[in-house]
Design an enzyme around this catalytic site. Structure first.
Site, PDB file in Angstrom:
ATOM      1  N   GLY A 121       1.622   0.081  -4.880  1.00  0.00           N
ATOM      2  CA  GLY A 121       0.347  -0.627  -5.021  1.00  0.00           C
ATOM      3  C   GLY A 121      -0.217  -0.388  -6.398  1.00  0.00           C
ATOM      4  O   GLY A 121      -0.597   0.731  -6.717  1.00  0.00           O
ATOM      5  N   TYR A 155      14.405  -1.906  -1.422  1.00  0.00           N
ATOM      6  CA  TYR A 155      13.598  -2.159  -2.614  1.00  0.00           C
ATOM      7  C   TYR A 155      12.308  -1.359  -2.713  1.00  0.00           C
ATOM      8  O   TYR A 155      11.988  -0.844  -3.778  1.00  0.00           O
ATOM      9  CB  TYR A 155      13.258  -3.656  -2.682  1.00  0.00           C
ATOM     10  CG  TYR A 155      12.375  -4.030  -3.831  1.00  0.00           C
ATOM     11  CD1 TYR A 155      12.908  -4.178  -5.121  1.00  0.00           C
ATOM     12  CD2 TYR A 155      11.009  -4.222  -3.654  1.00  0.00           C
ATOM     13  CE1 TYR A 155      12.097  -4.501  -6.188  1.00  0.00           C
ATOM     14  CE2 TYR A 155      10.193  -4.558  -4.724  1.00  0.00           C
ATOM     15  CZ  TYR A 155      10.744  -4.692  -5.982  1.00  0.00           C
ATOM     16  OH  TYR A 155       9.940  -5.017  -7.038  1.00  0.00           O
ATOM     17  N   CYS A 192       0.793  -1.217   0.000  1.00  0.00           N
ATOM     18  CA  CYS A 192       0.000   0.000   0.000  1.00  0.00           C
ATOM     19  C   CYS A 192       0.828   1.270   0.000  1.00  0.00           C
ATOM     20  O   CYS A 192       1.955   1.315   0.485  1.00  0.00           O
ATOM     21  CB  CYS A 192      -0.898   0.071   1.233  1.00  0.00           C
ATOM     22  SG  CYS A 192      -2.062  -1.256   1.364  1.00  0.00           S
ATOM     23  N   ASN A 206      -1.660   1.701   5.472  1.00  0.00           N
ATOM     24  CA  ASN A 206      -0.507   0.985   4.923  1.00  0.00           C
ATOM     25  C   ASN A 206       0.096   0.178   6.068  1.00  0.00           C
ATOM     26  O   ASN A 206       0.394   0.731   7.127  1.00  0.00           O
ATOM     27  CB  ASN A 206       0.510   1.995   4.371  1.00  0.00           C
ATOM     28  CG  ASN A 206       1.823   1.353   3.907  1.00  0.00           C
ATOM     29  OD1 ASN A 206       2.857   1.981   3.936  1.00  0.00           O
ATOM     30  ND2 ASN A 206       1.790   0.082   3.487  1.00  0.00           N
ATOM     31  N   GLY A 207       0.248  -1.115   5.836  1.00  0.00           N
ATOM     32  CA  GLY A 207       0.787  -1.976   6.896  1.00  0.00           C
ATOM     33  C   GLY A 207      -0.026  -3.254   6.973  1.00  0.00           C
ATOM     34  O   GLY A 207      -0.694  -3.629   6.013  1.00  0.00           O
TER      35      GLY A 207
END
Lengths: 492, 492, 492, 492
Positions: free
Chosen positions: B49, B269, B23, B127-128
């Site tokens: 995402g 990354y 996300c 997000n998570g």
């Protein structure tokens, strides 16, 4: 409320001039690929809701699956690729009314609604309208429920989620006991098909049989015909049926007993003519309305015509009773089933012409009786009258197959606000003048009751049907609407 | 659970061979047409995402509005007609990871989620990953909450709905105190933009300023750049900020204090190289990883190449440190951004060839060092090695810019199950043999820590970052996964 | 020919059981935004072609513009965004028949066709069929013309391109003199609207007037009604009209004089009942066919029903003449206008049930006369008979409002090959047996001629109409079909 | 001409600031499902044309089939359902340039073009531009040809249709002898794959081998790689090859011999870096351009950056030669491959920011050398400079990997009109001032020739390449453009 568009207001047909049933429901258990049957059933019920449709199915290995789409059943639920995502022998579906141009229409408002409870999931499809939905919604939100749609029907699934009962049918009983108004509900769990009608039985719901072990619930019998199911009986007002392929139909009556108040407008307009409701053919009832009209309001003329298609059976009855020939004076363009999307200004102004054309050669010089099902705002009636006169008719006599529609419906029909109803603001004579026709007659309430088989007409103490749209006598207090300012008819 | 498809299981990339951030979140307050800024921000965060995106906005007259779409931001949220439906000066958005071919992916899983509470509505974007979501969900369902999605994030909005607090930020505090795991949340009410980071600060969240009164929350700084916003600071682990255009930023720390555990893989990354996280340039960190790799694992060769695009900065660092020339040995087809939908069998078998082509003229006869960001399943690495050898390379030496990925992430990254991770089942030498390359070296954990600026390397007693994917040391117990059978690393 | 799919073979309705008109044409000059009028006209002519439609317009500054689309007029040519691309006061359009499932159907087959000549461009729309198209095509290809479609109509524009005449109307004369068969053509240049009918006048074409300077050409009068145009007259067989807003209508007769052979099936089925052709109301003609049928083939019964909608006028006439009541025994689902795309196997097998339902309550126990417009393959008739019997009818008597259809049409109607026509292989009695009905009667050819106003019936020496589909007497030799092996009726 | 929109004017990129190759061509014979290989080949050639693509295939039983689509190859020609309509062992395809916002772009302009001749059909795909197309078109129309597109390439198929030769390759020779300008053509009949290059060999075309009997023709070698084909050789300038699976390649040279004039810009920008043209690696040539630039125009700096992606090889070469470190100072958003459709005003104004972001942490305080491939209008260069300075660069030095682009290309590249080319109206110093950079240097023409391997640089008497865009020396007189008013460079 400060979030108008996220949760759209209840839709109403701002431009239209007809009343619209808001929903059709259908369910099947005990047949392979039940969703295919539901698709066919919904196609046969499309007249009850044209905006959108949804189907839920359950398969022991695949679980619950769901597809909800805007548009016609035939355009969505006929695709192999979609139908393959709806496996299983148990399935329910729903069609809802098209609210042309409604900004807030959203796919999340499309039923069936689904809820996952601790004992498993359930899906429900609702035809009708909950008259205390606003109060229920406030209460549920206060307690921590999160609504996903603007639909009054969503209250039912939240009430079920909060019920302390340990099985889903009992939770549904709990929920529906809190609900006021009109409801014919078709629901499903992982194993059961459930049908319920409100205590007054305002909206229809019928039971059918298909194959060895298959059972069907449907808003109308015409949807049994399309899948070759046998019509067994109507679900009774206040009855709940819980059906499985193995154990068949279990019936109970969980609600307080009340006198039946089936919607008389289902006979006049909403139901399909090839359906049977209350033991009577809708077609025959409409034909009989024409017969009654011809007796109540005869007039000398050359030709009886219908405003197609809904006025045709009454026109046939009128012609038969009066001996005046029946003819197709107005031709319907069969390619108009779908509402024009994004029409140009010019086309919007064309109005009824896109849909109807006068058979000029037949009409010219004739005295014409025009039979229509109802007068709502009167805008369409005026345009039709103009078309008929342009075509050279000598006289135009309107005969209306329902009494004056003077009150809005709050039980699952999309009606304009009261002040937009022509009959709420004008007498019959004022309407005749407004429409500019040579004569205008509505069938009487008693005549309508006779046509549906009540030989004595309407019992004014406790009418046999809900006829609130004509009489203003509402069998269930429309609590939400009163809160919003609606004024009930003063007691006489 | 018996409803697998209605509520899809957590998606994972069955075919893929990379790790995916799940996300990106973004929010703006205090600018006209805030949703347009959110669209741009989400476009800049698209790498976090790619499956779907959603935007919610609030306008005092138009209320909350929402649009959620599958596909890229650029293909949906650039249409005038759509953006006009999202008016107002306050808006948040979310992008989520693309789960190619996941059957259960449904628009209802796309965030932001919205809840209507008695004091008004709120929308949240997360997000998570919540590691105790299953237990929370069971508890909430037991009490009557109805879940609409398969997302763990939906727990937050239901916990908020049930909070007894009288304002939304307090309800959010209540809710997030019940939640375990990783969360960077951007939320909004009718007047407030809210940002929260979990106590460990696993996922990033930054604060920016735009114009006179405008404030921005974003997963990464690169999304501040695209709208010309100024980077102010990171939201701290465990911090909540409540922002209005009039009163600016109010900060609080509602959670129990804990040592910071920022995800070290964001450096390796996930984040974009032009973002700044933890005060460090991601690009520079990656370049420095290449420098460390060249020191740790030198090899004689003619050419340093990257597996584009993510390996490029490390390859540049490796080349610089080693003195071996950097060259573009593999060329990326820039038209592959989007996953092929409904590909033919033949195309599926083409694998990486559609995306990458070897620069044969450059490679032929050379000893090539190939720098890649990570090895997950190893399937892509094998194919790339084959392409390089087919093109006539004399030797192929893999240098990997991260330690062996031997453990799944449970904090918001889509990882294969442990037994699918090459490094979970093979030693470095077995992997070298499996990939069929002349040499294979991963950067050491200490080397990686040095590259992110920890001169002393990793503190084994209490590491400075979350590096569970390399070390198996999970800073938050993954309760749901343990319930599902996941075996933690045995204590040493 | 070795390129079957690039140039699709002439489409025919492999599954269907009705005859289909293949085209409708419409053109307007002298009104602002002429294309909007053309869209409305094509909507009114939609029954003549449901697969696709096209419109070309000309504006002095914008030049020629064109839009061609598959699907209904209402779904394409009602979008503001599309209609704005078709400016100007001169426009023509075309609708063509839907060939369900035809592989080769391509947008390049959709008319109007356009050609750019040295003196400017021209567009043509053609209703009918060219019977020497194969030979013409071979000749044109031999000389270097490149065909873009599989349509016979494209020959006309290539013949025009090669004409040595210096103006477009003269080139059109040149071209049409080479053409054999049936054609009603509407064409346009930058300034002129052109209409032509073949010497036999097989297909209809009428002239209308709109506003001050506006002129209309249309296949049928019902399309004049929809735009409020006045019906002036029919274009005569063999007549060419060249119309401008400034100079009005110039008429010429460029072809060799021939006896008129208007298609009698236009009266029976193709044209809309509210159109007037040959000075006669189509509705009245069909009603009169019912009257003649009742005289020729009376039967004792309780009820006269129509197979809707095309059989209704004849059923009304039959009921009126026989004194047997008319009733709606079969109800048409109004949501079936559009062909199901990609239907599931199950739905394909439903056949007529999706479209028609029996009004069981009306039919039960009755002796029913069923009036249909024609019998083609007989498959639909069988299914309808079964539905009627399933519903409990005591007897079923078919009365067909046309003579037995025993020969294919080669003049612009899509007919099955001869051996697929039930009447080509069976006697009336065999057909009755095959259909399994209590009686079956077709109107006689003389009866049909009487119904269209020829009091003496059909003149066998030189029939007043083209009735080849009934008589096998083809007024134009179908050269292409004979080349392909068709056997004409042996001279008697 | 009075029909501007029906036949759209030749498209040009009104807004853009780059030069665009207008086409890529690809063909295969002798492999099963050849169209699948063509789809892959076109995907690899997508950089040569992004607006649309088309494929034609031939199967002995299914004939010629064709599919033409707007959009990327990956979005259209990867669908099983579409690819199944293109069976056969012989297939060709074409991609064409995207003309964003061009009103007249129509599917009929998408190649391959198809013509049916008396001896069978043929399809052609053309890369290049015919410089006498207007005159040819007028002549062909005068003789009765009907054009279906606005493409100059359509002349070829009409010339073939009118040739008196009895076989298709001979007709193609006839046609191409009438044609002036640049053409690399791939064509097919029912049995033959044909490739031709114009006598000057302006556009590339290569021959490859696949499997036992398979042959490939492609614009570039990178498209051979993607299908695993072996690169055999380039088609020579003026050569025609006629290939069958059974007889292999037959070569002829039907045109008058001329000195080769391969487009030097293919090396600089158009071709992919992993292609090999004229026996040279494009990547290596570009790297060498960087080396030459570093020699010709050295400058003291901290960092060499590329404008991604096309400037990267030259930047690597510049860094290597100068010893100044190479770094990724500008990061490209990888999700921008597709042009935004219907973007909002705000997004249109974002310009390059959507596509590129500065790596602020790397750039800050540095003296930066920025290597770009070319300067066309200069608008992008200005914006990039501003972004770099905003990010805190101390100095910005532009180094351009091509000489000043001062003349439009008329041989198949979309260039702005001459007065829109920055280098046509400004000296190098004026450009430096206009762009506001610290220094600006273009590679010299001689330096460019050295980089492509001509050790002595450019021979001014007869240059080894077509470099008209730099020198104004057009090897073929652009007849159509001169007719339209283009002024050639005055002879010196």
């Amino acid at each position: 409320m400060s979030e108008p568009r996220f949760f759209a207001a209840t839709p109403h047909d701002a431009a239209g001039d007809t009343l619209h049933e808001e929903c059709g429901v259908f369910g099947v258990v005990g047949v392979t690929d039940a969703a295919n049957f539901v698709a066919l059933g919904l196609h046969a019920l499309q007249h009850r809701g044209q905006e959108a449709g949804g189907i839920v199915s359950y398969h022991p290995e695949e679980g619950f699956n769901s597809a909800r789409r805007f548009g016609y059943v035939r355009d969505n639920f006929t695709k192999q690729s979609l139908m393959e995502t709806l496996p299983g022998a148990l399935s329910i579906g729903h069609v809802r009314y098209s609210t042309a141009g409604s900004k807030g229409a959203a796919i999340r408002d499309v039923q069936p609604f689904f809820g996952e409870f601790s004992m498993g999931g359930a899906a429900i499809a609702h035809n009708g309208n909950i008259t205390n939905a606003n109060a229920l919604r406030r209460e549920l939100i206060e307690r921590g429920s999160i609504f996903q749609s603007s639909s009054d029907s969503e209250c039912i699934i939240h009430l079920m989620a909060r019920s302390l009962q340990r099985d889903i049918p009992s939770r549904m009983e709990d929920a529906l006991r809190r609900v006021e108004g009109a409801f014919s509900v078709v629901a499903m769990t992982r194993t059961k098909l459930i049908g319920v009608r409100d205590p007054l039985g305002v909206r229809p719901l019928v039971l059918g049989k298909i194959g060895e072990d298959g059972w069907v619930l449907s808003s109308e019998t015409c949807a049994l015909d399309i899948i070759g199911a046998e019509f067994i009986r109507e679900i009774e007002p206040g009855e709940m049926v819980v059906i499985t392929a193995t154990d068949g139909v279990e019936s109970s009556h969980p609600f307080r007993k009340a006198p039946s108040k089936f919607c008389i407008f289902e006979h006049v307009y909403f139901s399909r003519p090839d359906s049977i409701i209350g033991g009577r053919s809708v077609y025959e009832t409409r034909r009989q309305i024409g017969v009654e009209l011809a007796r109540e309001a005869p007039v000398e003329a050359d030709l009886v015509c219908a405003v197609p298609d809904s006025g045709t059976p009454a026109a046939i009855g009128f012609a038969h009773e009066s001996g005046i020939p029946f003819g197709m004076g107005i031709i319907r363009n069969q390619y108009m089933g779908r509402t024009f999307i994004e029409p140009t200004e010019q086309i919007r102004n064309m109005g009824v012409r896109l849909k109807l054309n006068v058979n000029r050669a037949l009409i010219r010089g004739k005295k014409v009786i025009l039979v229509d099902d109802s007068v709502v705002r009167g805008t369409t009636s005026r345009k039709i009258k103009e078309m008929i006169l342009d075509a050279g008719a000598a006289e135009v006599h309107f005969r209306i197959a329902s009494p004056p529609t003077a009150w809005p419906c709050f039980y699952g029909v999309d009606t304009p606000q009261r002040d937009k109803l022509l009959a709420a603001t004008m007498s019959e004579d004022e309407m005749r003048h407004h429409l500019g026709v040579d004569s205008l007659k509505f069938i009487s309430l008693d005549g309508l009751y006779r046509a549906v088989g009540e030989a004595e007409g309407r019992k004014s103490s406790c009418p046999q049907y809900c006829d609130a749209c004509f009489s203003g006598e509402y069998p269930v207090v429309p609590a939400d609407k009163i809160e919003e300012g609606f004024q009930m008819k003063a007691a006489e």
